[in-house]
Enzyme design. Sequence first.
Site, PDB file in Angstrom:
ATOM      1  N   ASP A 141     -20.366  31.562  23.155  1.00  0.00           N
ATOM      2  CA  ASP A 141     -18.788  30.564  23.069  1.00  0.00           C
ATOM      3  C   ASP A 141     -17.811  32.284  23.759  1.00  0.00           C
ATOM      4  OD1 ASP A 141     -16.312  29.383  21.266  1.00  0.00           O
ATOM      5  OD2 ASP A 141     -15.994  31.341  21.650  1.00  0.00           O
ATOM      6  N   ASN A 149      -6.448  30.185  29.070  1.00  0.00           N
ATOM      7  CA  ASN A 149      -6.187  28.654  29.223  1.00  0.00           C
ATOM      8  C   ASN A 149      -3.945  29.266  28.913  1.00  0.00           C
ATOM      9  OD1 ASN A 149      -7.836  27.043  29.616  1.00  0.00           O
ATOM     10  ND2 ASN A 149      -8.164  26.736  27.645  1.00  0.00           N
ATOM     11  N   HIS A 154      -4.848  26.044  32.076  1.00  0.00           N
ATOM     12  CA  HIS A 154      -5.937  25.072  32.099  1.00  0.00           C
ATOM     13  C   HIS A 154      -6.946  25.097  33.291  1.00  0.00           C
ATOM     14  CE1 HIS A 154      -5.765  24.285  27.877  1.00  0.00           C
ATOM     15  NE2 HIS A 154      -4.064  23.775  28.387  1.00  0.00           N
ATOM     16  N   ASP A 158     -10.389  25.931  33.521  1.00  0.00           N
ATOM     17  CA  ASP A 158     -11.537  24.740  33.590  1.00  0.00           C
ATOM     18  C   ASP A 158     -12.385  25.233  35.257  1.00  0.00           C
ATOM     19  OD1 ASP A 158     -10.824  23.076  32.006  1.00  0.00           O
ATOM     20  OD2 ASP A 158      -9.545  22.085  34.012  1.00  0.00           O
ATOM     21  N   GLU A 184     -15.373  25.381  24.831  1.00  0.00           N
ATOM     22  CA  GLU A 184     -15.448  26.410  25.221  1.00  0.00           C
ATOM     23  C   GLU A 184     -16.967  26.791  24.932  1.00  0.00           C
ATOM     24  OE1 GLU A 184     -13.043  28.507  22.232  1.00  0.00           O
ATOM     25  OE2 GLU A 184     -13.146  26.657  23.621  1.00  0.00           O
TER      26      GLU A 184
END
Length: 266
Positions: A141, A149, A154, A158, A184
């Site tokens: 994670d 973010n 975002h 990404d 994630e």
Amino acid sequence: MQEAIKQKQKRMLRLVKSTNAIKSEQKPMIDSEDYYKQVERYAEQIRKTSNADEIIGILDIVLSETRGLRFSDEVFAAQEQVKVAEQKIESLKSELEQLRELVQTDQMTGAFNRRGLEDIFKREAARSDRNAQSLGVILIDLDNFKQINDNFGHQYGDSVLINLVTVAKETLRPSDIVARFGGEEFVILLPDVEMQDALTIIQRIQNNLAKNFSIQSDSQALPITFSAGVALRSFGEHQNSVISRADKALYQAKRTGKNRAIPALT
């Protein structure tokens, strides 16, 4: 005179046997009428399933039987149709394999998605049990991903996910698998690996990620890090069970400082 008659009868008998042998050689390996009946049965099986692997398996059988036709007088006239049928079956197989890859792949990162992970886990678990080999299951994670973010957007988030998968694939062995588990979170499968080796591999990914990708904040480069829980699957253990153990170890890694890998309890 009688001897001459006997010799003539023997020659006629040999001729009959030879003719029958030729007819036997000319007989199709699969009768065309039976072939078409079989194809219809296979078509019915295809209509009843939505599993791409099962459909591809059925098409393999159909293709094998299509190629098994011997060109007797009946089939010889349809050689071109048989060739076209083979080409269509091969084309359909290729399209289904591409579709299967799309269905099993996370389109943004290029890693397998959860559906792909389920199929691959079943295959690797069966191989692990069959060969009495270990199977490493790692749940990772990204650390502080919500802040990434929120602070950078975002689109930047990404790019972090994409880079993580890229670094992981470049670091891992060809037999290892990377799958996006959600958000994630990612799962990595390491066939035939012991705990210490699995921990070393994850640490190598962490180092390569930090070295190749960072966040620029207040004129300072902040490394991208992740935490991980590392479990070795037990014989016959289900996917949910081993991932649950890895998840508990991941939680411990997060709680004790992040950017680390913790072995799961057996």
